[in-house]
Scaffold this motif. Sequence first.
Motif, PDB file in Angstrom:
ATOM      1  N   ILE A 192     -14.821 -60.714 -37.606  1.00 49.90           N
ATOM      2  CA  ILE A 192     -15.625 -60.502 -37.040  1.00 49.90           C
ATOM      3  C   ILE A 192     -15.722 -61.961 -36.204  1.00 49.90           C
ATOM      4  N   LEU A 193     -15.988 -61.803 -34.951  1.00 48.46           N
ATOM      5  CA  LEU A 193     -14.950 -62.909 -34.387  1.00 48.46           C
ATOM      6  C   LEU A 193     -16.771 -63.661 -33.391  1.00 48.46           C
ATOM      7  N   PRO A 194     -17.467 -65.094 -33.715  1.00 42.67           N
ATOM      8  CA  PRO A 194     -18.919 -65.074 -33.314  1.00 42.67           C
ATOM      9  C   PRO A 194     -18.155 -65.496 -31.847  1.00 42.67           C
ATOM     10  N   ASP A 195     -19.046 -65.182 -31.223  1.00 40.32           N
ATOM     11  CA  ASP A 195     -18.644 -66.390 -29.749  1.00 40.32           C
ATOM     12  C   ASP A 195     -17.868 -65.748 -28.828  1.00 40.32           C
ATOM     13  N   VAL A 196     -17.444 -64.303 -29.038  1.00 39.27           N
ATOM     14  CA  VAL A 196     -16.493 -64.130 -28.259  1.00 39.27           C
ATOM     15  C   VAL A 196     -16.919 -62.733 -27.898  1.00 39.27           C
ATOM     16  N   LYS A 197     -15.845 -62.369 -25.862  1.00 36.21           N
ATOM     17  CA  LYS A 197     -16.898 -61.809 -25.544  1.00 36.21           C
ATOM     18  C   LYS A 197     -15.323 -60.523 -25.180  1.00 36.21           C
TER      19      LYS A 197
END
Lengths: 413, 225
Positions: A68-73
């Motif tokens: 899970i990669l936070p702050d990647v869109k």
Amino acid sequence: MKLIYRTYTLTAIWLLPVMIIGSIFCFYMIEYIAYEETDEFLTYEMERLVNYHKEFKHLPEYHKVADILPDVKYDHFYFKDTLLLEPGDNELVPYRELRFTIDHKGRDFSIVLRHLLLGRDDVAQGTLLIIIGLMLLVALFLVIMVNQITGQIWKPFYHTLDNLKKFKIGEALPVFQKTEIEEFGTLNATLQTLLKKITSDYHHNKEFNENASHELQTHLAIIRANTEKLLNRSTGEVEAMGELKKIYAASTRLSQVQKSLLLLSKITNKEYSNNQDVKLQEPLNLALDFFSEAINIREIELKKHLEPCMVNMDAGLAEILVNNLLKNAVKHNLQKGYIWVKLTASSLIIENSGLPFQGDPNSLLERFAKGENGNIGIGLAIVKQICELYNFSISYEVSEQDSHKITILFATT
Amino acid sequence: MKILIVEDNLKLLESITEVLDAEGFRCETSANFRIADEKVFLYDYDILIVDINLPDGSGLDLIKEIKIHHPNTGIIVISARNSLDNKLEGLELGADDYITKPFDMAELVARVKALLRRRNFSGNNIVTFGDISLNTNTREVMAGNQQIDLTKSEFAILLFFFSNPKRVLTRESIAEHIWGDNMDLADSFDFIYSHIKNLRKKITAAGVEDPLKAVYGIGYKLDAN
């Protein structure tokens, strides 16, 4: 090479490209299906997680996803191939990844789903096994199929071939099997026409020979009978006797020539085909016996060396062959000359003393070769014809010492 | 002795009949198969001389017919085929002898006489001319009261003369008689002359006058002085 083996070989050669193209096709097909299935699985998983998130507003649990990669869109979800090190056997293993983004409490979280892919080497191995198995099966069925089909389709052909082999000129025409295959039908019909023509030519030739011979010889017999009558009635006028003698000698000569030509013609027409194993030393001994008085009168020295010799030919022609050769050796010999006869298993050599001869001695084997005193010879032409009929090689040599040598090499069977 | 001659060529038939008549045989003739067949059925002959090629049938059938009705009749086949075919045919048919056209009348007479000697078991195997006699069985030759030894060919030639006394025998005819198809052997050497010379020598050595008279340039003749 037999027809059926040829068919096998050619079929086998055609199987090669099938095998290569088939392998490539199979390889990519398996790979494509593996991707399809993996992508489908990952897509379902993604949908499930998205739905879960909508319902419970929870991020998926960690162990269910790879990362899970936070702050990647990401604007749109996408698939990606990647290699990961498998710590167990320290090897890079191919994985398929699906990356997508969900909005959780105002933050972007990109989720990575991962699934193990089939390795290319595994696919290749599988492909090979499948192709080999398939090819073995195909080959097995092809052999059975070709065998069956060839047997059925070519049956009339082999029947025709058999009949042709057994056929002898002058005998009844062979009956060919009826066939529904057009080409074989044409073959049989064509053969039938050819054989008919050959047979009728043979019979015409034979009939012509017989008629010509009968008519000629009958009238020659009349000439001879009447000349003989006049010779006996004659009062001894030398001149008239001389003329009568010429008529008589010419008619005798003519009848001899005609008989020889007829024999030649019959040999060429293959009318003597009663082939059997002939022990050549037997007719040769008979002929030597027959000419022994003539040999003694001329004080000719006879040396002979006869080994057993077996030749497959017509017995009558064998007799004529040795007879004409010996007659030639006696006739064209010298007073106190010699004759050497040598018979081995594979050759007959007759050498005799004679008059000098200029030119190509082989020309003496031709019809009507002119010898000394303008003698015309057919005897050796007959010998040559018999040799040709049985593929014997014959040669005539005259050495510097005026020794005439005829060598016949029998065909080795 | 009754002989039936079947030959479709009338000129040849006439010649044969004339010669055999002169030899004292009773000759009947037929130029075709039909009449010959009738005659064979009705009468008994000592010898049948038959040509194979007939206009209305085959001489072979005539031979089969006569073998049924009169198996004792001697058969001489006249054929225009060569000797190789004759050998096969002659043997198959049960003919006693065959003679190839064209033949010398002297040869035919010799064959007829030889056949009669063979057929006639009780008969005489001794042929005599003047002081010389031949035994055709034992092949012994007596000149005066002395036996003389002859070679095979010399015996054959002498018997040929004895079968045709007072008839001119040409050199060709003698050559054909002893050598058959190999008669052209006589072309280059005078084999016949050598044989006759030897014969004469042996006969005169026995104290008998030589009966073989040369006919200039043509041949020889058996004749008493």
